[in-house]
Enzyme design. Sequence first.
Site, PDB file in Angstrom:
ATOM      1  N   SER A  27      -9.900  -0.481   7.026  1.00 27.83           N
ATOM      2  CA  SER A  27      -9.366  -0.376   5.926  1.00 27.83           C
ATOM      3  C   SER A  27      -8.636  -1.343   5.165  1.00 27.83           C
ATOM      4  O   SER A  27      -8.148  -1.389   4.009  1.00 27.83           O
ATOM      5  CB  SER A  27      -8.411   1.063   5.807  1.00 27.83           C
ATOM      6  OG  SER A  27      -9.031   1.962   5.794  1.00 27.83           O
ATOM      7  N   SER A  34      -9.639   1.817   2.914  1.00 24.08           N
ATOM      8  CA  SER A  34      -8.788   2.815   2.055  1.00 24.08           C
ATOM      9  C   SER A  34      -7.892   1.594   1.351  1.00 24.08           C
ATOM     10  O   SER A  34      -7.251   2.369   0.210  1.00 24.08           O
ATOM     11  CB  SER A  34      -8.110   3.604   2.891  1.00 24.08           C
ATOM     12  OG  SER A  34      -7.213   3.387   3.655  1.00 24.08           O
ATOM     13  N   LYS A  60       0.897  -1.120  -0.013  1.00 25.21           N
ATOM     14  CA  LYS A  60       0.053   0.037  -0.028  1.00 25.21           C
ATOM     15  C   LYS A  60       0.741   1.174   0.011  1.00 25.21           C
ATOM     16  O   LYS A  60       2.019   1.173   0.485  1.00 25.21           O
ATOM     17  CB  LYS A  60      -0.937  -0.009   1.184  1.00 25.21           C
ATOM     18  CG  LYS A  60      -1.998   1.034   1.457  1.00 25.21           C
ATOM     19  CD  LYS A  60      -2.884   1.089   2.637  1.00 25.21           C
ATOM     20  CE  LYS A  60      -4.036   2.011   2.654  1.00 25.21           C
ATOM     21  NZ  LYS A  60      -4.806   1.759   3.774  1.00 25.21           N
TER      22      LYS A  60
END
Lengths: 95, 487
Positions: free
Chosen positions: B180, B156, B81
């Site tokens: 997330s 997210s 990420k």
Amino acid sequence: MKLSREDVLHISALCRMNLSDDEVERFRGQLSNILDNFEILQQVDTTNVPPTASPIPLSNVTRDDEASPSYRQGDILANAPRQEDGQFRVKAVLE
Amino acid sequence: MDANRLYDLTISQAHKLLKERRISSVELTGAILERIEQVDDNVHSFVTVTGDSALRRAEEADARIKEGDTSPLTGIPALIKDNMCTRGTRTTCSSRMLEKFIPPYNATVVERLNQAGMVMVGKGNMDEFAMGSSNEHSAFFPTRNPWDLERVPGGSSGGPAASVAAGEAIYSLGSDTGGSIRQPASFCGIVGMKPTYGRVSRFGLVAFASSLDQIGPMTKDVTDCALVLNTIAGHDPRDSTSVNRPVPDYTSSLIPDLKGMKLGVPREYFVEGMESGVRAAIEAAISTLERLGASVDRDVSLPGTKYALPVYYIIAPSEAMANLARYDGVKYGYSHDGDSMWDAMEKTRGSGFGPEVKRRIILGTYALSAGYYDAYYVKAQKVRTLIRREFDEAFRRYDALITPTSPTVPFKIGEKTGDPLKMYLSDICTLPVNIAGIPGISVPAGFCDGLPVGMQILGKPFSEETLLRVAYAYEQATDWHKHKPKI
């Protein structure tokens, strides 16, 4: 909780963040709505309940005071928008 | 193995083929890079693809394997990420603010995976600064759900989730502040775990809300989740909130029965507005857990659950406004010129942050400002204590709690962007977990109208082994994790 335009401008000054007129108006409405939703918390009896700041109990985590290599000056300055003589360059702080 | 479908392999399958020298890491990495080339124009999982360095790392991995390295992650392509620092590779947080930021150091998790032989193929798209539930708040482009490109992948960690589902990475790392990792894992039909707060080092993770953030694995199955957790868990002197506690071998929890296990189902998680297909899938999953030997109490109550949303949306933005004060256009990141130092700073922050980040900074600043601090921030911290106590109480009676991960299947792109509160409500089942600091895992639990449904399993602090056992037993009794999106 109804926020005024002045409230939003005051907050944006506190966090040093410019907002456009559109944003001020949009956030005013949205935040008023969100804050209304938070009112439910006032129903909760929290007498004698201590606040939780972190899920794990922590106090003064320290390490031994031993010297170790740091980052090279050039590596740290490499991302700086403006630099001069090995330092970050900023506009005058005192006028 | 069909050479055209190498990208469908799990970590453990790929490891076996690498160890037996039936494939090389260069071949596997090549197959992944081809897959990215083929589908990422549609899925948009990646902010940055690191193809050249990936192939070099794959060659190194092949050399290590030849010398007898049999560690399970060696030579396996992964996506990270884009809020975890990678030395020499830009780390943007999907924000204009950090669009060109090249970290001078690696996050501890990246360092650990590198030592374990990871082949990083790129950095994953996300909601800006991890604030969002749909990836629509990326400053660059929204990631799309591989199961239906008109729908969101969740957020997210939308890029990390979509990439694993679409075969653009064998596994990925996400971060989870209010759901997330788990919510996008659910939306994309993969496994995602948020470990206990303190289990995994946050050093080098760009800070959002420091008392809530935690890094965790996003994988195709539960075995892979255990393998990645084995590598990233553990104490780190560079993160004062990481806990100094031995790391077990998580693969030893992969036992396919639940005899003697006591599970609870908290009714507050079956919220109003929950989709009936999601409810049906979770109820069927609970019956499967019973068949596997668990005793299930379907009438547990956690009445504090309804306070989780306001508690979260006071605490997280308050911590975020402090953490994001560092973006001043001086030391790194985007910088806007101005007439004075303050003018430049206000313009930098005003034009460098996107709308959701600004909304949360304003909300956090308001909650912490004079006159409101006690009414909002301190009150939220006290209710946080009550939510924690409720979980403590429940875990004295149950080994784990079972809930849906999300009340809905993936929603359409644009469906919730106009109403922030509606978007915040999509994390209703995952927020309490970060508030309490406990671990949670989402596993594939069926489909509703062809879209994935996730089951969430929660446990007391440091009970990752229990969660993995429940998840593994369930996975072995079902085949949801073997379904692939047609893309």
